[in-house]
Each structure stands twice: as structure tokens, then as C-alpha cells.
Design a protein around this motif. Structure first.
Motif, PDB file in Angstrom:
ATOM      1  N   VAL A  34       0.860  -1.177   0.000  1.00 42.29           N
ATOM      2  CA  VAL A  34       0.000   0.000   0.000  1.00 42.29           C
ATOM      3  C   VAL A  34       0.895   1.225   0.000  1.00 42.29           C
ATOM      4  O   VAL A  34       1.747   1.382   0.867  1.00 42.29           O
ATOM      5  CB  VAL A  34      -0.935   0.013   1.232  1.00 42.29           C
ATOM      6  CG1 VAL A  34      -1.787   1.259   1.242  1.00 42.29           C
ATOM      7  CG2 VAL A  34      -1.804  -1.241   1.258  1.00 42.29           C
ATOM      8  N   VAL A 125      -7.308   6.148   5.710  1.00 42.25           N
ATOM      9  CA  VAL A 125      -7.719   5.178   4.690  1.00 42.25           C
ATOM     10  C   VAL A 125      -6.600   4.170   4.436  1.00 42.25           C
ATOM     11  O   VAL A 125      -6.846   2.958   4.382  1.00 42.25           O
ATOM     12  CB  VAL A 125      -8.117   5.894   3.373  1.00 42.25           C
ATOM     13  CG1 VAL A 125      -8.340   4.890   2.250  1.00 42.25           C
ATOM     14  CG2 VAL A 125      -9.354   6.752   3.581  1.00 42.25           C
ATOM     15  N   ARG A 128      -6.348   1.824   7.420  1.00 38.64           N
ATOM     16  CA  ARG A 128      -7.495   0.917   7.428  1.00 38.64           C
ATOM     17  C   ARG A 128      -7.323  -0.172   6.365  1.00 38.64           C
ATOM     18  O   ARG A 128      -7.510  -1.361   6.638  1.00 38.64           O
ATOM     19  CB  ARG A 128      -8.790   1.693   7.169  1.00 38.64           C
ATOM     20  CG  ARG A 128     -10.037   0.799   7.182  1.00 38.64           C
ATOM     21  CD  ARG A 128     -11.183   1.376   6.419  1.00 38.64           C
ATOM     22  NE  ARG A 128     -10.800   1.579   5.022  1.00 38.64           N
ATOM     23  CZ  ARG A 128     -11.425   2.404   4.195  1.00 38.64           C
ATOM     24  NH1 ARG A 128     -12.451   3.106   4.606  1.00 38.64           N
ATOM     25  NH2 ARG A 128     -11.033   2.538   2.950  1.00 38.64           N
ATOM     26  N   ASP A 129      -6.956   0.239   5.150  1.00 39.45           N
ATOM     27  CA  ASP A 129      -6.798  -0.739   4.065  1.00 39.45           C
ATOM     28  C   ASP A 129      -5.666  -1.717   4.349  1.00 39.45           C
ATOM     29  O   ASP A 129      -5.773  -2.907   4.053  1.00 39.45           O
ATOM     30  CB  ASP A 129      -6.556  -0.024   2.734  1.00 39.45           C
ATOM     31  CG  ASP A 129      -7.780   0.721   2.232  1.00 39.45           C
ATOM     32  OD1 ASP A 129      -8.875   0.575   2.837  1.00 39.45           O
ATOM     33  OD2 ASP A 129      -7.639   1.482   1.250  1.00 39.45           O
ATOM     34  N   SER A 130      -4.585  -1.223   4.932  1.00 36.06           N
ATOM     35  CA  SER A 130      -3.442  -2.091   5.253  1.00 36.06           C
ATOM     36  C   SER A 130      -3.823  -3.118   6.309  1.00 36.06           C
ATOM     37  O   SER A 130      -3.516  -4.307   6.172  1.00 36.06           O
ATOM     38  CB  SER A 130      -2.263  -1.246   5.759  1.00 36.06           C
ATOM     39  OG  SER A 130      -1.819  -0.373   4.764  1.00 36.06           O
ATOM     40  N   SER A 132      -6.851  -4.110   7.134  1.00 36.64           N
ATOM     41  CA  SER A 132      -7.914  -4.988   6.617  1.00 36.64           C
ATOM     42  C   SER A 132      -7.348  -6.198   5.899  1.00 36.64           C
ATOM     43  O   SER A 132      -7.970  -7.275   5.892  1.00 36.64           O
ATOM     44  CB  SER A 132      -8.823  -4.223   5.662  1.00 36.64           C
ATOM     45  OG  SER A 132      -9.531  -3.229   6.331  1.00 36.64           O
TER      46      SER A 132
END
Length: 145
Positions: A34, A125, A128-130, A132
Motif C-alpha cells: 500500500v 484510509v 485501514r486498508d493495510s 484490513s
């Protein structure tokens, strides 16, 4: 993790310059990467903000490795693990106001920074994405440098 720990310092061959394989090892072990397009200073400010608000991302059961990487690489590292997934509800970007984040950044860094609130929301964001994407057999390495 032992391979990453071992690659943290460049290896000095018998002849020639030391060879730094750290980022090659990270790339070879990565399933997903990411990218964060803003300055590392933004993340370095966002993490204490989140910590102050109950989102403890700077600590994990891999703190020893994080400290070792910081020392050997001369940069800041945090290890994100599946245990951080419990914090995902607190990483809803809609819960963060750009103006409040900007005000925190400017006070924390004692500088004016137009637009940094958006960069901090983007940091939420990214985090959160990492997180998740993590499961019990994986970890995320957050590198600020």
C-alpha cells in the motif's frame, strides 16, 4: 520475520561495498503493498493523534522487531498485525474531520500546512486498508523514512 530481521543491515562481502538487500527482501515477501502519496510527516503526526484517541497502532506483539529495524535502518518502523484488526471500526475515514486533523497537525508541528487535513484522512484510509488485509499469518510493516 527472521528473514526481514536478518536483512535489516547491509551485508559486507569480503570484497566490495556492502549490499543492502532489505527492500528486495520486503518486496519478495510482500503479498500486497500500500503506497501513501503524502509526506511521512503526516503519518508521523497522524499516529500520535490516533493513539491519543484510542487507536493504538504504534504498539504490537512485534515491538522488538520494530525497535530493531528502527535502530538498524535509521528510520521509523511499526509492525501491524492481525491483532490491530479489532481497531478497524475506529478507522472509518468518515469519522475524521479534515479541519480538526489539520488543526492538530499544525499545533503538533508548530507550522501552517494548508490541505494537510485531507492528507491525514488519506492516512486513515491507508492504515485501514493495510490492516484490513492482514490475517494471523501476515504482518504489515509501516515504514516512515
Amino acid at each position: 520475520m527472521p528473514t526481514i530481521r536478518d536483512a535489516a543491515l547491509p551485508k559486507k562481502p569480503l570484497i566490495g561495498k556492502p549490499r543492502d538487500m532489505f527492500f528486495d527482501v520486503l518486496r519478495s515477501r510482500s503479498v500486497r503493498r500500500v503506497e501513501y502519496g503524502w509526506s511521512g510527516y503526516v503519518i508521523a503526526t497522524l499516529l500520535p493523534y490516533l493513539d491519543k484517541n484510542g487507536v493504538k497502532l504504534m504498539d504490537s506483539n512485534e515491538d522488538e522487531l520494530a525497535r530493531e529495524l528502527c535502530q538498524k535502518r535509521g528510520a521509523t518502523f511499526f509492525i501491524l498485525t492481525a491483532e490491530h484488526r479489532r481497531l478497524l471500526p475506529l478507522l472509518d475515514p468518515a469519522a475524521y474531520e479534515e479541519a480538526a486533523l489539520q488543526a492538530y497537525y499544525e499545533e503538533f508541528n508548530q507550522t501552517q500546512a494548508d490541505g494537510v487535513g485531507r492528507a491525514m484522512v488519506d492516512g486513515v484510509v491507508m492504515l485501514r486498508d493495510s490492516i484490513s488485509a492482514l490475517d494471523v499469518d501476515s504482518a504489515g510493516i509501516l515504514f516512515i523514512g
